[in-house]
Motif scaffolding. Structure first.
Motif, short mmCIF file in Angstrom:
data_model
loop_
_atom_site.label_atom_id
_atom_site.label_comp_id
_atom_site.label_asym_id
_atom_site.label_seq_id
_atom_site.Cartn_x
_atom_site.Cartn_y
_atom_site.Cartn_z
N MET A 1 -13.91 -14.66 17.44
CA MET A 1 -13.93 -14.46 16.28
C MET A 1 -12.33 -14.62 15.74
SD MET A 1 -13.24 -10.31 15.91
CE MET A 1 -14.77 -9.87 16.30
N SER A 2 -12.04 -14.96 14.32
CA SER A 2 -10.88 -15.37 13.87
C SER A 2 -9.84 -14.33 14.13
CB SER A 2 -10.92 -15.90 12.63
OG SER A 2 -11.21 -14.64 11.62
N ARG A 3 -8.54 -14.56 13.54
CA ARG A 3 -7.54 -13.67 13.71
C ARG A 3 -7.44 -12.54 12.71
NH1 ARG A 3 -1.78 -16.21 15.79
NH2 ARG A 3 -2.55 -16.91 17.51
N THR A 4 -8.08 -12.70 11.68
CA THR A 4 -8.00 -12.01 10.44
C THR A 4 -8.74 -10.65 10.82
OG1 THR A 4 -8.07 -13.55 8.75
CG2 THR A 4 -8.82 -11.52 8.12
N PRO A 5 -9.99 -10.48 11.01
CA PRO A 5 -10.65 -9.35 11.32
C PRO A 5 -9.90 -8.57 12.61
CG PRO A 5 -11.98 -11.18 12.37
CD PRO A 5 -11.08 -11.73 11.32
N VAL A 6 -9.10 -9.36 13.68
CA VAL A 6 -8.71 -8.56 14.74
C VAL A 6 -7.25 -7.96 14.20
CG1 VAL A 6 -7.18 -8.98 16.86
CG2 VAL A 6 -9.35 -10.19 16.20
N ARG A 7 -6.55 -8.90 13.38
CA ARG A 7 -5.43 -8.11 12.27
C ARG A 7 -5.66 -6.84 11.85
NH1 ARG A 7 -2.09 -13.70 10.91
NH2 ARG A 7 -1.54 -14.43 12.90
N GLU A 8 -6.86 -6.96 11.11
CA GLU A 8 -7.15 -5.91 10.35
C GLU A 8 -7.37 -4.57 11.06
OE1 GLU A 8 -10.60 -7.38 7.99
OE2 GLU A 8 -8.99 -8.08 6.42
N ALA A 9 -8.14 -4.97 12.05
CA ALA A 9 -8.65 -3.85 13.29
C ALA A 9 -7.43 -3.22 14.05
CB ALA A 9 -9.18 -4.55 14.27
N LEU A 10 -6.23 -3.87 14.20
CA LEU A 10 -4.93 -3.50 14.85
C LEU A 10 -4.23 -2.68 13.90
CD1 LEU A 10 -3.94 -6.60 16.67
CD2 LEU A 10 -4.65 -4.65 17.66
N LYS A 11 -4.17 -2.86 12.42
CA LYS A 11 -3.72 -2.23 11.38
C LYS A 11 -4.32 -0.59 11.41
CE LYS A 11 -2.11 -5.99 8.48
NZ LYS A 11 -2.29 -6.50 6.95
N GLN A 12 -5.72 -0.94 11.51
CA GLN A 12 -6.47 0.58 11.38
C GLN A 12 -6.04 1.44 12.80
OE1 GLN A 12 -8.45 1.91 8.92
NE2 GLN A 12 -8.10 3.58 10.15
N LEU A 13 -5.96 0.78 13.76
CA LEU A 13 -5.45 1.44 15.16
C LEU A 13 -4.09 1.98 14.95
CD1 LEU A 13 -7.29 -1.25 17.40
CD2 LEU A 13 -8.11 1.42 17.08
N GLU A 14 -3.22 1.06 14.46
CA GLU A 14 -1.71 1.72 14.17
C GLU A 14 -1.86 2.80 13.11
OE1 GLU A 14 2.52 0.13 12.56
OE2 GLU A 14 0.81 -1.06 12.28
N ALA A 15 -2.62 2.92 12.08
CA ALA A 15 -2.90 4.13 11.30
C ALA A 15 -3.57 5.48 12.11
CB ALA A 15 -3.63 3.70 10.12
N ASP A 16 -4.24 4.95 13.16
CA ASP A 16 -4.89 5.99 14.01
C ASP A 16 -3.85 6.62 14.92
OD1 ASP A 16 -7.34 5.63 12.61
OD2 ASP A 16 -8.48 4.54 14.08
N GLY A 17 -2.82 5.90 15.13
CA GLY A 17 -1.86 6.35 16.26
C GLY A 17 -2.18 5.81 17.42
N LEU A 18 -3.04 4.93 17.70
CA LEU A 18 -3.41 4.30 18.94
C LEU A 18 -2.40 3.21 19.30
CD1 LEU A 18 -7.25 4.64 18.98
CD2 LEU A 18 -5.43 6.28 20.12
#
Length: 209
Positions: free
Chosen positions: A37-54
């Motif tokens: 996949m492209s980088r955009t969904p991966v970056r969005e997922a990483l931002k969510q995981l940062e918000a989750d504290g992981l």
């Protein structure tokens, strides 16, 4: 499932199962190649995981958050407060038939010594007792803790005696829930959560010795 959700579930699963280890740098390129996949969904997922504290941002790098005794204690204390609060609201609403089904599911998973199956039943059980319609902020807080809790659940599974003890703890909670006995159910829930915390803390202290 969107591409972002696919990336999120993959990375979260790797962190929870300790395939991506604490303090490990997560490569966007490796994830995009792995999931095609492209980088955009991966970056969005990483931002969510940062918000989750992981995940933590260190400079420009995405790093798996460390799993420390202090962090585990904080998650335990918050989880105890929120689940106890939720239980006060749900205890008279939880269907007895659902409790029976979950108790049987716990027993089946324990008989097979299947930790993945057991932890899924565990997740279903705690979601049942904390599900409150009309309390969106509580749901939001519990959702944030869910990722942290999943991580500690898997760490506690490293204790060879933990499953049998956990089974007895859950059966005790279910017994009091069937009787709609809030005081005893709260005590049993608090005892169970304390034992989870103790198991994880012992494992982390072992790693740091």
């Amino acid at each position: 499932m969107t591409r972002k959700e696919e990336a999120y579930e993959y990375i979260r699963g790797e962190i929870v199962h300790n395939q991506f280890r604490p303090n490990e740098v997560i490569s966007e390129n490796q994830i995009t190649d792995k999931l095609n996949m492209s980088r955009t969904p991966v970056r969005e997922a990483l931002k969510q995981l940062e918000a989750d504290g992981l995940i933590e941002m260190r400079g420009r790098e995405n790093v798996v958050a460390p799993l420390t005794v202090d962090a585990v204690q904080e998650v335990y204390e918050l989880r105890s407060l929120l689940e106890t609060f939720a239980l006060k609201k749900t205890i008279n609403l939880i269907p007895i038939v659902k409790l029976n089904e979950l108790e049987e599911a716990f027993e089946r998973a324990a008989a097979k010594e299947d930790w993945d199956e057991y932890l899924q039943v565990d997740t279903d059980f705690h979601e049942l007792i904390t599900h409150i319609a009309g309390h969106p902020r509580l749901a939001q807080f519990l959702s944030i803790l869910k990722a942290q809790t999943a991580r500690t659940r898997h760490v506690s599974s490293y204790n060879p005696n933990r499953m049998s003890r956990s089974l007895e703890e859950h059966k005790e909670i279910i017994k009091w829930l069937r009787q709609r006995n809030l005081d005893e159910a709260e005590k049993a829930l608090a005892y169970h959560l304390q034992r989870v915390y103790d198991s994880v803390r012992s494992y982390l202290n072992y790693l740091n010795d």
